[in-house]
Design an enzyme around this catalytic site. Structure first.
Site, PDB file in Angstrom:
ATOM      1  N   ASN A   4       0.806  -1.230   0.000  1.00 41.02           N
ATOM      2  CA  ASN A   4       0.000   0.000   0.000  1.00 41.02           C
ATOM      3  C   ASN A   4       0.834   1.273   0.000  1.00 41.02           C
ATOM      4  OD1 ASN A   4       0.672  -0.806   2.707  1.00 41.02           O
ATOM      5  ND2 ASN A   4      -0.827   0.643   3.495  1.00 41.02           N
ATOM      6  N   GLU A  61       4.351  -3.235  12.619  1.00 42.68           N
ATOM      7  CA  GLU A  61       3.222  -2.316  12.507  1.00 42.68           C
ATOM      8  C   GLU A  61       2.112  -3.054  11.792  1.00 42.68           C
ATOM      9  OE1 GLU A  61       2.005   1.374   9.991  1.00 42.68           O
ATOM     10  OE2 GLU A  61       3.406   2.053  11.526  1.00 42.68           O
ATOM     11  N   CYS A  96      -2.866   1.865   6.927  1.00 45.11           N
ATOM     12  CA  CYS A  96      -3.112   1.317   8.260  1.00 45.11           C
ATOM     13  C   CYS A  96      -3.675   2.349   9.221  1.00 45.11           C
ATOM     14  CB  CYS A  96      -1.823   0.716   8.817  1.00 45.11           C
ATOM     15  SG  CYS A  96      -0.431   1.867   8.807  1.00 45.11           S
TER      16      CYS A  96
END
Length: 532
Positions: A173, A269, A303
């Site tokens: 992403n 993460e 995210c």
């Protein structure tokens, strides 16, 4: 009705950027670490047109083993290079990145599909990270002198030692920022690096690797492997000295467990179901605009993007109307310029997840205030930015991460209720509070279980403040990128203690019992003098 933008410029009915020729692909793919006799390849589909981008050499588990060994050999010499000389390489990379950014912007859009402004934000982040760690990393890693066991007689310092070879597993992403942004502090702290390029977006990372070589990075120091996670990712964890992973919580658990078996550190993460709170005193227009930016940037595929919007009842109707109007005005489409506000999703899998979440909510009684449609007329993976109302806990979209252009509105009657609902679930990555009273908002922030809380901003303020750590709590991960921890995590802390004049413990001519009595008196004296 969402506005539309033109399709991208094409060659032979392909979304491939017109300037990308075979010799460019050869220049980038040569950086894939693979046995010269290897034959395996990897390919991905371009979101704009559904056609294959390029065949890229694929690595095996044995290739990863060899890549780590090669990087480890190069790291020994790199660790002896003064920090300032390492920083000059990174600063040259910074300059080349800014100068040649149009190339990688095209690649990011071709491979991942995001709108150009979202792609440019990756340039901004990587450039800022490069400058920051080049200029300030040495101070983060500097020698820390502390008082010893016996002040004056014991000299103690803490130093930072590179871990060796760092493994990077980065997602599709943000193929430049999340890949290269973590590599830079790892290299600057004296490590070698082996990166697993995401299979959807390998060309972006390989372009960056070629640019870093042009900036003067030693050839063997940073290796890139391409291939499926079950092959390349697992092999990487089995050989490196630290693993940095960004991706889903489910995969993060597996990465962390595998790293734990080897007793190596893992920075993770992971996912989020991020809340945005609109207090009763908020500027509704600004809050709606900030929500739109945080929810639909990168087509919602980040995210830290907002998925849950908790609005005080006093301003709910006004906020809802402003939000729906703003979302409806977004330009939706596929272009290699800055005219589209929202681009397509990155893959068929992402599209299917978004469709499933929205349709299940709709069938269970939720209301679609705007959006809620797949738009194949604009592109195979285009989906309208969507706002839902009336979402209930039994709906998948309520608690599971959608990772797409979908948000849900919820009424709340008080700050306490907003905080309680913001803390629902197991995630804790990013949050947002909108209020005219920033003092109260900041007090509320401390009660929210989240790695970052933005006041009067949706998500970018904290993420863009690269001198502060960024990461999650709970199921959103371990460790931090950015700031001091973002570079120190790639080192081991070593204590060097030098004893002078006399050893610790009782002198030979003094009885142990007498030494203990004298020491006990010293302890009481130090306590009264407030020492340590």
């Amino acid at each position: 009705m969402t506005a539309t933008a033109e399709r991208p410029p094409t060659t032979t009915d392909s979304a491939r950027p017109t300037w990308v020729e075979q010799h460019h692909l050869d220049t980038w793919t040569r950086w894939v670490f693979r046995d010269p006799n290897g034959t395996q390849t990897s390919s991905a589909v371009a979101p704009y047109d559904g056609q294959v981008t390029a065949e890229v050499p694929a690595s095996t588990a044995a290739d990863v083993d060899a890549a780590v060994a090669t990087a480890r050999h190069a790291q020994r010499a790199w660790a002896q290079v003064p920090y300032g000389a390492r920083a000059e390489v990174v600063l040259r990379f910074h300059d080349l990145l800014v100068e040649r950014q149009d190339e990688v912007l095209d690649l990011i859009q071709w491979e991942m599909g995001k709108n150009r402004f979202s792609a440019w934000q990756e340039i901004l982040q990587v450039a800022n990270i490069s400058r920051h760690y080049a200029r300030h990393g040495a101070s983060y890693l500097g020698v820390n002198k502390v008082r010893g066991a016996i002040p004056g007689l014991t000299k103690v310092k803490e130093v930072r030692i590179p871990k060796g070879v760092v493994g990077m597993i980065s997602p599709w992403n943000y193929p430049l920022y999340l890949a290269v942004g973590d590599v830079i502090p790892a290299l600057l702290s004296g490590n070698g690096v082996v990166s697993k390029a995401d299979s959807q977006t390998p060309l972006t990372l390989l372009w960056a690797r070629a640019l870093m070589a042009e900036a003067g990075l030693p050839t063997d120091l940073w290796q890139v492997a391409v291939g499926p996670g079950r092959v390349v990712g697992e092999a990487l964890i089995d050989h490196v000295d630290h693993i940095c992973f960004t991706g889903s919580t489910a995969t993060g658990r597996t990465v962390g467990a595998r790293a734990g078996e080897r007793l190596i550190a893992a920075s993770l993460e992971l996912g989020g179901k991020n809340p945005l709170i609109v207090r009763a005193d908020a500027d509704v227009a600004k809050a709606a605009a900030g929500c739109i930016a945080a929810a639909f940037a990168n087509t919602g595929q980040m995210c830290i993007h907002i998925e849950r919007v908790l609005v005080h009842d006093a301003v709910y109707d006004a906020f809802r109307d402003a939000l729906v109007a703003g979302v409806g005005a977004l330009s939706l489409g596929q272009t290699y310029d800055y005219t589209a506000d929202v681009g397509p999703l990155a893959s068929q899998a992402q599209l299917e997840t978004v469709v499933a979440h929205v349709e299940q909510a709709r069938e269970a009684g939720a209301t679609v205030l705007t959006g809620g449609r797949h738009r194949p007329d604009l592109g195979p993976l285009v989906y309208e930015p969507t706002v839902l109302e009336g979402v209930t806990p039994d709906m998948t979209v309520c608690g599971e991460e959608t990772f797409g252009p979908v948000i849900s509105l919820y009424r709340v009657g008080s700050d306490h209720e907003a905080i309680t609902r913001a803390n629902e679930g197991s995630y804790g990555l990013s949050a947002s509070i909108w209020s005219a009273d920033t003092t109260t908002a900041e007090k509320m922030a401390s009660k929210i279980r989240s790695g970052s809380v933005n006041v009067n901003d949706g998500a970018a303020a904290a993420a863009g403040s690269i001198e502060a750590g960024m990461g999650g709590m709970g199921d959103s991960g371990l460790g931090r990128r950015h700031g001091a921890e973002g570079i120190r995590k790639y080192t081991e802390s070593q204590t060097i203690a030098t004893q002078r004049l006399m050893p610790l413990g009782p002198p030979q001519q003094l009885a142990v019992e007498t030494f203990v009595k004298i020491s006990n008196k010293q302890l009481k004296l130090l306590r009264s003098l407030r020492v340590r």
